[in-house]
Design a protein around this motif. Structure first.
Motif, PDB file in Angstrom:
ATOM      1  N   TYR A 110      -1.959   2.055   0.214  1.00 53.90           N
ATOM      2  CA  TYR A 110      -2.225   1.117   1.310  1.00 53.90           C
ATOM      3  C   TYR A 110      -0.939   0.693   2.021  1.00 53.90           C
ATOM      4  CZ  TYR A 110      -6.994   0.990  -0.326  1.00 53.90           C
ATOM      5  OH  TYR A 110      -8.269   1.361  -0.665  1.00 53.90           O
TER       6      TYR A 110
ATOM      7  N   LYS B 198      -0.728  -2.536   4.528  1.00 53.38           N
ATOM      8  CA  LYS B 198       0.093  -3.682   4.138  1.00 53.38           C
ATOM      9  C   LYS B 198       1.194  -3.963   5.154  1.00 53.38           C
ATOM     10  CE  LYS B 198      -0.988  -3.478  -0.772  1.00 53.38           C
ATOM     11  NZ  LYS B 198      -0.506  -3.298  -2.161  1.00 53.38           N
TER      12      LYS B 198
ATOM     13  N   HIS C 141       2.177  -7.631   4.551  1.00 56.39           N
ATOM     14  CA  HIS C 141       2.243  -7.730   3.094  1.00 56.39           C
ATOM     15  C   HIS C 141       3.284  -6.741   2.562  1.00 56.39           C
ATOM     16  CE1 HIS C 141      -2.269  -9.028   3.285  1.00 56.39           C
ATOM     17  NE2 HIS C 141      -1.458  -9.932   3.782  1.00 56.39           N
TER      18      HIS C 141
ATOM     19  N   PRO D 196       4.297  -3.704   0.323  1.00 53.88           N
ATOM     20  CA  PRO D 196       3.718  -2.597  -0.448  1.00 53.88           C
ATOM     21  C   PRO D 196       4.329  -2.533  -1.845  1.00 53.88           C
ATOM     22  CG  PRO D 196       4.546  -1.861   1.702  1.00 53.88           C
ATOM     23  CD  PRO D 196       5.094  -3.229   1.461  1.00 53.88           C
TER      24      PRO D 196
ATOM     25  N   GLU E 155       3.465 -10.828  -4.491  1.00 58.45           N
ATOM     26  CA  GLU E 155       2.013 -10.688  -4.399  1.00 58.45           C
ATOM     27  C   GLU E 155       1.303 -11.852  -5.086  1.00 58.45           C
ATOM     28  OE1 GLU E 155      -0.485  -8.257  -3.045  1.00 58.45           O
ATOM     29  OE2 GLU E 155       1.290  -8.525  -1.800  1.00 58.45           O
TER      30      GLU E 155
END
Length: 549
Positions: A311, A315, A320, A322, A423
């Motif tokens: 993803y 991300k 976000h 990775p 995360e």
């Protein structure tokens, strides 16, 4: 231009500029056909947002063109229905898929092929001497590529990539060191490229489909060519819609440089932006790497990072972080007999089964005691199942990763710890600086003895951490290592380590005895810590199933 701007190759529009690079997976069936394991592996990257997916090298000649077990092949029209299933699944996510066609040439494995191995010129290819190809052999190989191109076109592939890199047959014609022919297929650059230009012209004359070629920008071998030649080769091939630059022939590193090398290591040696649409690969791990690539190329190819985090595009798009490839070159490079795996992503190669697992959702909390890799992976895994982890750790999160002293390795491996903490923080989970009293114990399954204060040492081991410890010990003491110990390391990592160690005075000597003899067939490493963390969560769920549903 940014990575999420629309791009084009030929007349094909691609939704972004992120490409899953072709990588050996060994997930196909022994007969060369695709299957659900293979399709699920590629589909996960399409689901993750890659605009273009290029299959692993796909042999066109079933008689003497195979380079690895369970390699994908494209040689029979009976394969078309299954290939159509593959392309259909990629298109479901608005991703495009190209097939990479290859003949392995002198790198074909005799045990997997029924005909004699050949190459442009009979010479030593890493211990094997193939026979020299006749003109008839060349024409026959071209016909095999044409047949594969027709199968690809009829199976719904969006494009075709010829594999002209990494010492396979087409690069054997390109490389001055490997092509010593004195006929029309050798000598001048035009002659060395003749086999390719004849094929590109014929394929483009018959099919309105994007066509490109993967090339080595340079070879690292002592007699290898440099980037200027590689650039000239790409710009001299006719009737192609793009060039895909990788690197390397036989000597490492190729595109998969280990953590000793800089990110974007191929980009650094590309003299300028080529005059054709270009895809560029080579240690692209994060958003900064990808954006830098676009200064000289049109598309960014990620290989190992696509294994670490399917993803990656999604991300980046949503801001976000990775899951990072740590460039250890271990599980992703054990492809002599194994399927593709990844040290930092235990679902790689097993996507068909991990997708089933992700569909179950639970409720409740789970207490995790320990924030090493085992505990951190357990926490993210629990979150993916709907549970809220409560994490306890008396020391600095990261566990044994914090003990790594070698700076190159420490930098890359610490990025994995940072990924976990970021995360968890993004999802509102913090690490409590105390010891838990219930829940699951995520202390390490194994801790190997510390050897750093033993003085002079002779080492015979397969334990990764001891190679790093040897570098530290050698600053004050004599260190001898059994050279056979290093066989556990992937070739490019091994060769760089030897250079680094010898600069520090470490000697590689085979002797009758060593004062450190530690071998572990099931070495406890990052991957096994992750597996153990997930297993602990699964056990907890089984024991408390009723209250978590």
């Amino acid at each position: 231009m940014d990575v999420f701007s629309t791009g084009t190759i030929g007349n094909l529009e691609i939704k972004n500029r992120l490409v899953m690079a072709p990588m050996i997976s060994n997930l196909a069936s022994p007969d060369g056909n695709t299957n659900e394991d293979h399709i699920a592996y590629l589909e996960e990257r399409a689901r993750g947002g890659y605009g273009l997916i290029i299959t692993e090298y796909t042999y066109v000649d079933e008689l003497n063109g195979k380079g690895s077990p369970n390699q994908l092949g494209m040689f029979s029209y009976s394969q078309t229905p299954k290939f159509f299933r593959l392309t259909e699944r990629m298109h479901k996510y608005d991703s495009r898929i190209f097939v990479q066609l290859v003949h392995s040439g002198a790198k074909a494995l005799q045990g997997l092929n029924t005909k004699k191995i050949f190459a442009p010129t009979a010479m030593d290819y890493m211990g094997n001497v193939p026979q020299t190809m006749s003109i008839e052999d060349i024409i026959n190989v071209q016909e095999k590529f044409y047949r594969a191109a027709d199968i690809a076109y009829k199976s719904g592939f969006d494009g075709i990539e010829l594999h002209g890199a990494h010492g396979y047959l087409l690069e054997e014609f390109i490389s001055p060191a490997l092509n010593k022919r004195d006929d029309k297929y050798g000598g001048s650059l035009e002659n060395r490229l003749r086999i390719i230009n004849e094929m590109t012209e014929n394929i483009k004359n018959y099919y309105d489909i994007p066509l490109g070629i993967r090339l080595s920008l340079y070879e690292n071998d002592p007699d290898g060519y440099g980037p200027d030649y590689g650039l000239k080769v790409g710009e001299s091939i006719r009737k192609i819609d793009y060039i895909h630059y990788s690197a390397g022939r036989f000597a490492p590193p190729a595109s998969s440089a280990p953590f000793y090398y800089e990110h974007n290591h191929i980009y650094a040696r590309l003299p300028r932006r080529p005059d054709k649409t270009t895809i560029l690969v080579g240690s692209v791990i994060n958003a900064a790497d990808a954006n830098e690539i676009l200064k000289k190329a049109d598309f960014v190819a990620t290989g190992r990072e696509a294994l670490a985090d399917p993803y990656f595009p999604y991300k980046l798009l949503h801001g976000h972080n990775p899951r990072p490839c740590i460039r250890c070159n271990q599980d992703c490079r054990r492809l002599g007999l194994n399927e593709v795996r990844c040290t930092v992503n235990i679902d790689t190669g097993l996507e068909l089964y991990s997708t089933i697992r992700r569909n179950k959702k639970l409720i409740g909390e789970i207490e995790i005691d320990g924030a090493g890799i085992k505990g951190l992976e357990a926490a993210l895994y629990a979150l993916s199942l709907g549970l809220k982890p409560v994490i306890y750790e008396e020391n600095v999160p990261g566990g044994q990763i914090n003990d790594i002293l070698e700076p190159h390795k420490r930098t890359e491996f610490k990025a994995l710890v940072d990924y976990y903490l970021n995360e968890l923080d993004r999802r509102g989970i913090t690490v409590e600086k105390s010891r838990g009293t219930s829940g699951i114990d995520c202390s390490p399954d194994k801790v190997y003895p510390d050897i750093k204060n033993m003085g002079d040492v002779s080492i015979n081991t397969n334990i990764y951490r001891y190679f790093d410890d040897a570098l530290e010990i050698s600053k004050k003491n004599t260190v001898i290592i059994n050279p056979e110990s290093l066989e556990i390391l992937e070739r490019s990592r091994r060769e760089f380590y030897i250079k680094l160690a010898e600069r520090q005075g470490i000697k590689f000597i085979k002797q009758d005895s060593y004062n450190i003899n530690i071998f572990d067939k099931n070495q406890y490493d990052i991957r096994s810590a992750m597996i153990s963390g997930r297993r602990a969560v699964d056990s907890y769920i089984m024991e408390n199933y009723d209250e978590l549903n």
